[in-house]
Each structure stands twice: as structure tokens, then as C-alpha cells.
Design an enzyme around this catalytic site. Structure first.
Site, PDB file in Angstrom:
ATOM      1  N   ASP A  47       0.840  -1.209   0.000  1.00  0.00           N
ATOM      2  CA  ASP A  47       0.000   0.000   0.000  1.00  0.00           C
ATOM      3  C   ASP A  47       0.873   1.256   0.000  1.00  0.00           C
ATOM      4  O   ASP A  47       0.367   2.372  -0.033  1.00  0.00           O
ATOM      5  CB  ASP A  47      -1.039  -0.010   1.125  1.00  0.00           C
ATOM      6  CG  ASP A  47      -0.422  -0.045   2.505  1.00  0.00           C
ATOM      7  OD1 ASP A  47       0.817  -0.110   2.624  1.00  0.00           O
ATOM      8  OD2 ASP A  47      -1.192  -0.026   3.498  1.00  0.00           O
ATOM      9  N   SER A  48       2.205   1.064  -0.024  1.00  0.00           N
ATOM     10  CA  SER A  48       3.115   2.186  -0.291  1.00  0.00           C
ATOM     11  C   SER A  48       2.777   2.829  -1.638  1.00  0.00           C
ATOM     12  O   SER A  48       3.207   3.951  -1.917  1.00  0.00           O
ATOM     13  CB  SER A  48       4.579   1.713  -0.288  1.00  0.00           C
ATOM     14  OG  SER A  48       4.749   0.597  -1.141  1.00  0.00           O
ATOM     15  N   ASP A  86      -1.046  -6.357  -0.196  1.00  0.00           N
ATOM     16  CA  ASP A  86      -1.218  -5.679   1.094  1.00  0.00           C
ATOM     17  C   ASP A  86      -2.702  -5.401   1.324  1.00  0.00           C
ATOM     18  O   ASP A  86      -3.370  -4.862   0.424  1.00  0.00           O
ATOM     19  CB  ASP A  86      -0.507  -4.312   1.013  1.00  0.00           C
ATOM     20  CG  ASP A  86       0.509  -4.123   2.113  1.00  0.00           C
ATOM     21  OD1 ASP A  86       0.580  -4.954   3.026  1.00  0.00           O
ATOM     22  OD2 ASP A  86       1.259  -3.128   2.025  1.00  0.00           O
ATOM     23  N   LYS A 116      -0.958  -9.549   3.060  1.00  0.00           N
ATOM     24  CA  LYS A 116      -0.143  -9.042   4.178  1.00  0.00           C
ATOM     25  C   LYS A 116      -0.987  -8.067   4.978  1.00  0.00           C
ATOM     26  O   LYS A 116      -1.764  -7.306   4.385  1.00  0.00           O
ATOM     27  CB  LYS A 116       1.120  -8.333   3.667  1.00  0.00           C
ATOM     28  CG  LYS A 116       1.964  -7.753   4.807  1.00  0.00           C
ATOM     29  CD  LYS A 116       3.293  -7.233   4.333  1.00  0.00           C
ATOM     30  CE  LYS A 116       3.280  -5.829   3.779  1.00  0.00           C
ATOM     31  NZ  LYS A 116       2.764  -4.792   4.713  1.00  0.00           N
ATOM     32  N   GLU A 118      -0.882  -5.507   8.757  1.00  0.00           N
ATOM     33  CA  GLU A 118      -0.023  -4.901   9.773  1.00  0.00           C
ATOM     34  C   GLU A 118      -0.589  -5.150  11.174  1.00  0.00           C
ATOM     35  O   GLU A 118      -1.804  -5.135  11.367  1.00  0.00           O
ATOM     36  CB  GLU A 118       0.091  -3.386   9.523  1.00  0.00           C
ATOM     37  CG  GLU A 118       0.743  -3.065   8.196  1.00  0.00           C
ATOM     38  CD  GLU A 118       0.938  -1.562   7.975  1.00  0.00           C
ATOM     39  OE1 GLU A 118       0.694  -0.766   8.908  1.00  0.00           O
ATOM     40  OE2 GLU A 118       1.341  -1.193   6.852  1.00  0.00           O
ATOM     41  N   GLU A 185       9.838  -3.937  10.119  1.00  0.00           N
ATOM     42  CA  GLU A 185      10.157  -2.629   9.518  1.00  0.00           C
ATOM     43  C   GLU A 185      10.600  -1.633  10.591  1.00  0.00           C
ATOM     44  O   GLU A 185       9.975  -1.497  11.658  1.00  0.00           O
ATOM     45  CB  GLU A 185       8.918  -2.071   8.784  1.00  0.00           C
ATOM     46  CG  GLU A 185       9.201  -0.679   8.201  1.00  0.00           C
ATOM     47  CD  GLU A 185       8.198  -0.234   7.146  1.00  0.00           C
ATOM     48  OE1 GLU A 185       7.294  -1.001   6.800  1.00  0.00           O
ATOM     49  OE2 GLU A 185       8.350   0.916   6.667  1.00  0.00           O
TER      50      GLU A 185
HETATM   51  O1  KIV Z   1       3.540  -1.034   1.563  1.00  0.00           O
HETATM   52  C1  KIV Z   1       4.690  -1.465   1.453  1.00  0.00           C
HETATM   53  O2  KIV Z   1       5.389  -1.254   0.463  1.00  0.00           O
HETATM   54  C2  KIV Z   1       5.218  -2.245   2.568  1.00  0.00           C
HETATM   55  C3  KIV Z   1       6.677  -2.530   2.583  1.00  0.00           C
HETATM   56  C4  KIV Z   1       7.454  -1.287   2.795  1.00  0.00           C
HETATM   57  C5  KIV Z   1       7.051  -3.592   3.535  1.00  0.00           C
HETATM   58  O3  KIV Z   1       4.493  -2.616   3.439  1.00  0.00           O
END
Ligand code: KIV
Length: 269
Positions: A47-48, A86, A116, A118, A185
């Protein structure tokens, strides 16, 4: 030749055999294909993308629909890499059922192989719920960007003893709940090394030093394309921003001078 896809159990085997896991974020088909051909083991549709693709200041505005859109494009570009989607902020926080509904959408609509999310101990029951229902889950603890406002900024976590203990317990609770791997992280390198040695599952570090079982970087950071804040843990493996500006500048000059397109780029009939 049939290429064997990296799997979540395969990540576990890599840890056992001491082979480092190479992970990179990806957001589109063209880059996904290049990264897959380069031998990256895990493509994280992070989600970056909210920051590096959409230009937001945080990852919080990203929606599940947007994650599915980008993951679908990435999945189409891969033959070997494990594709991880994510789950964005708000798509799994109401409880295990909401996480399941989001994961089902991600797996069915995007072609990803795992999701994924968090959070540590607070998310362990959710992770267990998903794993027991056949959803491979990667955890993420430490500097979890979806909690940026709670942290008061993108700050390294786990610097004092109590916080280090909490993050260790977070990672352990995810492993016990059945997570296939955990992203560490923004935590001190010695803490990440200790957690990596204690966990039966692989750790994938970003800003967590060399002692993790694998590493992940944001693609646009690695390529030197993102010109926002550059955290200390980022290594630019090419000056991509300068190269893109140069190439596009050359193109603009050629158009203005009338040297592009040439005869070889034109149809005569
Ligand atoms: O969203 C993302 O790119 C991430 C990574 C930085 C681990 O969660």
C-alpha cells in the site's frame, strides 16, 4: 520450460536452508515482469503505492479496490515470484470476518498468492482465523506505516527495552497464529537479528538491518525514482530520477529539433 512458483511454504524452506529471500514492491505489469525475470522471490504489492504512485503523504487513503487493481496487473507479469497483496487500512480492522472478506476478494479478484496485514498481538486472532481458512498471511510489525499517526511520524520503533519486548511478542504471536513470514520494519538491527533467530518463520526486513531472513525495498526507492523523504535504510541502486529526466529531456530536444521521428520510425505507405 515450466517455472516453479515461489510459495509461502517455500519461504519457510529458504529460511531452513539459509537462503536469503529477495522481495521488492511492485505496482504494475511492466515492472513486475522485469522483477520476475530478474529473479526476485516475492513481489509485494504494497500500500506504499499510496505514496509513490498516488502521491499521498501516507498509505492511509488506499482502498481495497485500488490494491486489487494494481495486484491484478502485477500478477499478470509474473511466472515465478510469490505475489503478495497488502490489505489496506480499514479493510481488516473490524475483526476476523472483515479480514476474511477482504482476503477473499484479494485472492479471487487479483490473482495474488497471499495477503499481508499490519499489527502484532492485536491481529493474531485475525491471522489465525484467515490461516485456518486457507488464506496465506504475511505479518508486519515494528514501524507499521498504517499506524503513522499513532507513532507521531515515521519513527524507528523498539528502541527501548519495553518496546523491544513488545515487538518481539508481536512477531512471536504472529508466528504462533500461523503467519507464513513477518515483515520487520524500522527497528534496530540487533533486535531484528534476535527476533529472526527466535522465530520459526522467515523475517523480511526493511530498515531492520542484515540479520533478517530476507529483505524488501520499495521499488521506486531502489531505482532512485522517488524523490520524497529518503529514509537512512534506503539504498538507491541506480540514479533513476536523473536518468529519466535525461532520457525525457533528450526526447523533448529531438522533437523540438525535428530529429525525431526519423525515417526509420515512420510509415511511408
Ligand atoms: O507497503 C509497502 O510497500 C510495505 C513494505 C514497505 C514492507 O508494506
Amino acid at each position: 520450460m515450466t517455472v516453479r512458483r515461489v510459495t509461502v511454504p517455500g519461504l519457510m524452506a529458504m529460511k531452513r536452508e539459509g537462503r536469503k529471500i529477495v522481495a521488492v514492491t511492485a505496482y504494475d505489469f511492466t515492472f513486475a515482469r522485469l522483477l520476475d525475470q530478474a529473479g526476485v522471490d516475492l513481489l509485494l504489492v504494497g500500500d506504499s503505492l499510496g505514496m509513490v504512485v498516488q502521491g499521498h503523504e501516507t498509505t492511509l487513503p488506499v482502498t481495497l479496490d485500488e490494491m486489487i487493481y494494481h495486484t491484478r496487473a502485477v500478477a499478470r507479469g509474473t511466472a515465478r515470484a510469490l505475489v503478495v497483496c497488502d490489505l489496506p487500512f480499514g479493510s481488516y480492522h473490524e475483526g476476523p470476518e472483515s479480514a476474511m472478506a477482504s482476503s477473499v476478494r484479494a485472492l479471487k479478484e487479483s490473482g495474488c498468492h497471499a495477503v499481508k496485514l499490519e499489527g502484532g498481538e492485536a491481529m493474531a486472532a485475525t491471522v489465525r482465523f484467515l490461516v485456518e481458512r486457507g488464506v496465506p498471511v504475511i505479518g508486519h510489525v515494528g514501524l507499521t506505516p498504517q499506524s503513522v499517526h499513532a507513532f507521531g511520524g515515521f519513527r524507528v520503533q523498539g528502541r527501548d527495552e519495553a518496546a523491544a519486548r513488545r515487538i518481539t511478542a508481536d512477531a512471536e504471536s504472529l508466528a504462533e497464529a500461523g503467519a507464513g513470514a513477518v515483515v520487520l520494519e524500522g527497528i534496530p538491527a540487533p533486535l531484528a537479528t534476535t527476533i529472526s533467530a527466535r522465530l520459526p518463520i522467515p523475517t523480511i526486513g526493511i530498515g531492520a538491518g542484515p540479520g533478517c531472513d530476507g529483505q524488501v525495498l520499495v521499488l521506486y526507492d531502489l531505482l532512485g525514482l522517488y524523490e520524497g523523504v529518503k529514509p537512512r535504510f534506503v539504498k538507491e541502486f541506480m540514479p533513476g530520477g536523473a536518468q529519466v529526466r535525461q532520457a525525457v529531456g533528450d526526447y523533448a530536444a529531438a522533437v523540438r529539433e525535428g530529429t525525431f521521428p526519423g525515417a526509420e520510425h515512420s510509415f511511408n505507405s
